[in-house]
Design a protein around this motif. Structure first.
Motif, PDB file in Angstrom:
ATOM      1  N   SER A  58       0.830  -1.212   0.000  1.00 20.64           N
ATOM      2  CA  SER A  58       0.000   0.000   0.000  1.00 20.64           C
ATOM      3  C   SER A  58       0.860   1.256   0.000  1.00 20.64           C
ATOM      4  O   SER A  58       0.537   2.250  -0.669  1.00 20.64           O
ATOM      5  CB  SER A  58      -0.929   0.011   1.210  1.00 20.64           C
ATOM      6  OG  SER A  58      -1.841  -1.062   1.157  1.00 20.64           O
ATOM      7  N   GLU A  59       1.962   1.229   0.740  1.00 20.32           N
ATOM      8  CA  GLU A  59       2.869   2.376   0.773  1.00 20.32           C
ATOM      9  C   GLU A  59       3.504   2.615  -0.593  1.00 20.32           C
ATOM     10  O   GLU A  59       3.678   3.762  -1.018  1.00 20.32           O
ATOM     11  CB  GLU A  59       3.950   2.153   1.832  1.00 20.32           C
ATOM     12  CG  GLU A  59       3.438   2.288   3.261  1.00 20.32           C
ATOM     13  CD  GLU A  59       4.425   1.780   4.294  1.00 20.32           C
ATOM     14  OE1 GLU A  59       5.593   1.499   3.917  1.00 20.32           O
ATOM     15  OE2 GLU A  59       4.042   1.655   5.469  1.00 20.32           O
ATOM     16  N   LEU A  60       3.817   1.535  -1.295  1.00 18.56           N
ATOM     17  CA  LEU A  60       4.382   1.675  -2.629  1.00 18.56           C
ATOM     18  C   LEU A  60       3.373   2.292  -3.596  1.00 18.56           C
ATOM     19  O   LEU A  60       3.715   3.158  -4.409  1.00 18.56           O
ATOM     20  CB  LEU A  60       4.834   0.308  -3.158  1.00 18.56           C
ATOM     21  CG  LEU A  60       6.293  -0.061  -2.936  1.00 18.56           C
ATOM     22  CD1 LEU A  60       6.544  -1.495  -3.377  1.00 18.56           C
ATOM     23  CD2 LEU A  60       7.240   0.877  -3.665  1.00 18.56           C
ATOM     24  N   ILE A  61       2.140   1.840  -3.515  1.00 18.64           N
ATOM     25  CA  ILE A  61       1.082   2.403  -4.360  1.00 18.64           C
ATOM     26  C   ILE A  61       0.909   3.892  -4.057  1.00 18.64           C
ATOM     27  O   ILE A  61       0.834   4.741  -4.957  1.00 18.64           O
ATOM     28  CB  ILE A  61      -0.254   1.671  -4.138  1.00 18.64           C
ATOM     29  CG1 ILE A  61      -0.195   0.248  -4.711  1.00 18.64           C
ATOM     30  CG2 ILE A  61      -1.415   2.452  -4.747  1.00 18.64           C
ATOM     31  CD1 ILE A  61      -0.187   0.186  -6.216  1.00 18.64           C
ATOM     32  N   ALA A  62       0.889   4.232  -2.773  1.00 24.05           N
ATOM     33  CA  ALA A  62       0.663   5.619  -2.359  1.00 24.05           C
ATOM     34  C   ALA A  62       1.840   6.526  -2.706  1.00 24.05           C
ATOM     35  O   ALA A  62       1.662   7.742  -2.838  1.00 24.05           O
ATOM     36  CB  ALA A  62       0.397   5.679  -0.852  1.00 24.05           C
ATOM     37  N   SER A  63       3.021   5.950  -2.886  1.00 20.62           N
ATOM     38  CA  SER A  63       4.217   6.762  -3.151  1.00 20.62           C
ATOM     39  C   SER A  63       4.272   7.297  -4.567  1.00 20.62           C
ATOM     40  O   SER A  63       5.148   8.089  -4.911  1.00 20.62           O
ATOM     41  CB  SER A  63       5.485   5.953  -2.848  1.00 20.62           C
ATOM     42  OG  SER A  63       5.635   4.882  -3.773  1.00 20.62           O
ATOM     43  N   ARG A 115      16.789   3.359  -1.929  1.00 24.09           N
ATOM     44  CA  ARG A 115      15.667   4.287  -2.096  1.00 24.09           C
ATOM     45  C   ARG A 115      14.827   3.910  -3.308  1.00 24.09           C
ATOM     46  O   ARG A 115      15.336   3.425  -4.320  1.00 24.09           O
ATOM     47  CB  ARG A 115      16.161   5.728  -2.290  1.00 24.09           C
ATOM     48  CG  ARG A 115      17.151   6.215  -1.261  1.00 24.09           C
ATOM     49  CD  ARG A 115      16.525   6.510   0.066  1.00 24.09           C
ATOM     50  NE  ARG A 115      15.638   7.670   0.071  1.00 24.09           N
ATOM     51  CZ  ARG A 115      14.990   8.080   1.167  1.00 24.09           C
ATOM     52  NH1 ARG A 115      15.105   7.422   2.306  1.00 24.09           N
ATOM     53  NH2 ARG A 115      14.209   9.137   1.104  1.00 24.09           N
ATOM     54  N   ARG A 116      13.529   4.169  -3.191  1.00 20.77           N
ATOM     55  CA  ARG A 116      12.594   3.964  -4.296  1.00 20.77           C
ATOM     56  C   ARG A 116      11.496   5.009  -4.160  1.00 20.77           C
ATOM     57  O   ARG A 116      10.853   5.101  -3.117  1.00 20.77           O
ATOM     58  CB  ARG A 116      12.009   2.549  -4.241  1.00 20.77           C
ATOM     59  CG  ARG A 116      10.843   2.278  -5.158  1.00 20.77           C
ATOM     60  CD  ARG A 116      11.259   2.225  -6.605  1.00 20.77           C
ATOM     61  NE  ARG A 116      12.147   1.122  -6.920  1.00 20.77           N
ATOM     62  CZ  ARG A 116      12.616   0.875  -8.142  1.00 20.77           C
ATOM     63  NH1 ARG A 116      12.284   1.683  -9.149  1.00 20.77           N
ATOM     64  NH2 ARG A 116      13.440  -0.130  -8.358  1.00 20.77           N
ATOM     65  N   ARG A 117      11.292   5.790  -5.191  1.00 20.89           N
ATOM     66  CA  ARG A 117      10.291   6.863  -5.175  1.00 20.89           C
ATOM     67  C   ARG A 117      10.484   7.797  -3.980  1.00 20.89           C
ATOM     68  O   ARG A 117       9.538   8.257  -3.352  1.00 20.89           O
ATOM     69  CB  ARG A 117       8.883   6.267  -5.181  1.00 20.89           C
ATOM     70  CG  ARG A 117       8.584   5.461  -6.448  1.00 20.89           C
ATOM     71  CD  ARG A 117       7.240   4.774  -6.407  1.00 20.89           C
ATOM     72  NE  ARG A 117       7.002   4.011  -7.641  1.00 20.89           N
ATOM     73  CZ  ARG A 117       5.991   3.176  -7.820  1.00 20.89           C
ATOM     74  NH1 ARG A 117       5.107   2.995  -6.845  1.00 20.89           N
ATOM     75  NH2 ARG A 117       5.865   2.528  -8.958  1.00 20.89           N
ATOM     76  N   GLY A 118      11.743   8.040  -3.648  1.00 21.68           N
ATOM     77  CA  GLY A 118      12.083   8.973  -2.590  1.00 21.68           C
ATOM     78  C   GLY A 118      11.970   8.421  -1.181  1.00 21.68           C
ATOM     79  O   GLY A 118      12.230   9.134  -0.211  1.00 21.68           O
ATOM     80  N   LEU A 119      11.612   7.153  -1.047  1.00 24.52           N
ATOM     81  CA  LEU A 119      11.438   6.520   0.270  1.00 24.52           C
ATOM     82  C   LEU A 119      12.385   5.331   0.407  1.00 24.52           C
ATOM     83  O   LEU A 119      12.885   4.813  -0.603  1.00 24.52           O
ATOM     84  CB  LEU A 119       9.992   6.042   0.432  1.00 24.52           C
ATOM     85  CG  LEU A 119       8.898   7.118   0.362  1.00 24.52           C
ATOM     86  CD1 LEU A 119       7.521   6.459   0.353  1.00 24.52           C
ATOM     87  CD2 LEU A 119       9.019   8.088   1.532  1.00 24.52           C
TER      88      LEU A 119
END
Length: 355
Positions: A58-63, A115-119
């Protein structure tokens, strides 16, 4: 007057096509989030810890993310005359994005990316959590173990989603899934072998990225609409534009800004990825091999040496040629002019990332 009316009608058709695509992409987004929300509710009721892998997805989708694969799937479907009201195409687009999440999580482990998508990447996040809480065992093994399982869970969900898509799309979906795994293996092996073989570099770029990103999603969409006759044109377009997409990624890894890409730059150097960029450069300057494989050299040294070879400019020209080839292929495709124009626009967007 007639010319003006034709222009207005064409613009209206283009606007309608883009609105329809945007609406379907939003429905893909909603489908992904609703699936994960339902799964989280179900597993949190069993044990709060059981929801952790779902939260990671879910965090990946939201990122964020560009949703390129569902976008091309939808474009292929609509260009083939598919019914936008059919929920099956939404399921197919969501399946492709969920498969992509699986690949991203696993790829970050393979590349040791932080890091991936800034996270923080999944394995980096859970490695830090393990170390911070003083749990038993090795933090690295825990973090990578969590990431492998999170990626596998995304793969399971992708299969569930595709089961809701038109059955005509499944054969191409199966090709896509096996192809990306084989391509990833070839990428890992080529990095270990690290031999200068530009032909192999191009093949890997096509198999692990180009086909999976553009060619196969387009055909999945067309097949879902019952138009397997579009496969040859979509293959020619997708192979060319897909390779251009991967070459742009290679240039961004070498010369991009991590603030823009959302992930560390220079990973291809540290992981010894035999990209076409490096393959061509090492044919002109053997010292680049030493800069990459022996300790004590910085990425800036490699970048300067690459620029001295003139290869980055040649890669840009190669991208231009690939985009031209892809646009020519779609110009001859048996689809409405509005979709030829839209796919031309999409080709330039993924190749140059500026539109």
């Amino acid at each position: 007057m007639t010319s003006d009316m034709t222009t207005d009608t064409g613009q209206e058709a283009a606007d309608f096509a883009r609105r329809t695509s945007t609406d379907l992409l939003q429905r893909v987004e909603d489908r992904l989030r609703s699936l994960l929300a339902a799964e989280r509710d179900a597993w949190a009721g069993v044990d709060a810890r059981a929801a952790v892998p779902i939260d990671a997805l879910s965090e990946l989708i939201a990122s964020g993310g560009k949703r390129i694969r569902p976008a091309f799937c939808i474009a292929g479907y609509l260009a083939a005359g598919g019914d936008p009201a059919d929920p099956g195409i939404v399921a197919a687009g969501a399946a492709l994005e969920m498969l992509h999440l699986s690949a991203l999580v696993h790829d970050d482990v393979l590349d040791d990316s932080s890091r991936r998508r800034g996270l923080p990447t999944v394995h980096a996040k859970y490695m830090a959590l393990h170390g911070g809480r003083g749990w038993q065992g090795e933090s690295r093994r825990y973090g990578e173990g969590v990431a492998i399982l999170v990626g596998d869970l995304a793969l399971v969900y992708s299969g569930e989603l595709m089961s809701e898509a038109p059955r005509t799309a499944v054969p191409e979906w199966n090709k896509l899934r096996s192809e990306v795994m084989i391509g990833q293996y070839m990428d890992v092996h080529a990095a270990a072998e690290f031999c200068v073989e530009p032909r192999l570099s191009r093949l890997i770029a096509k198999i692990k990225s180009g086909r999976y990103t553009i060619h196969r999603p387009l055909v999945v969409g067309a097949d879902a609409a019952g138009r397997n006759d579009l496969a040859p044109a979509f293959e020619e377009y997708g192979e060319a534009v897909g390779e251009a997409f991967q070459l742009r990624d290679d240039l961004l890894d070498a010369f991009g800004d991590s603030a823009d890409t959302g992930k560390p730059t220079g990973l291809d150097f540290t992981q010894h990825k035999m990209t076409l960029l490096l393959g061509w450069a090492m044919q002109r300057d053997e010292h680049i091999h030493t800069l990459i494989t022996e300790p004590g050299h910085t990425p800036d040294e490699v970048r300067r040496r690459l620029l001295d070879t003139g290869v980055p400019a040649d890669v840009e020209k190669h991208i231009d040629g690939l985009v031209e080839r892809g646009c020519k292929a779609i110009a001859d495709a048996p689809v409405d002019q509005v979709w030829r124009s839209e796919l031309t626009r999409m080709a330039r967007r993924v190749a140059y990332r500026n539109a």
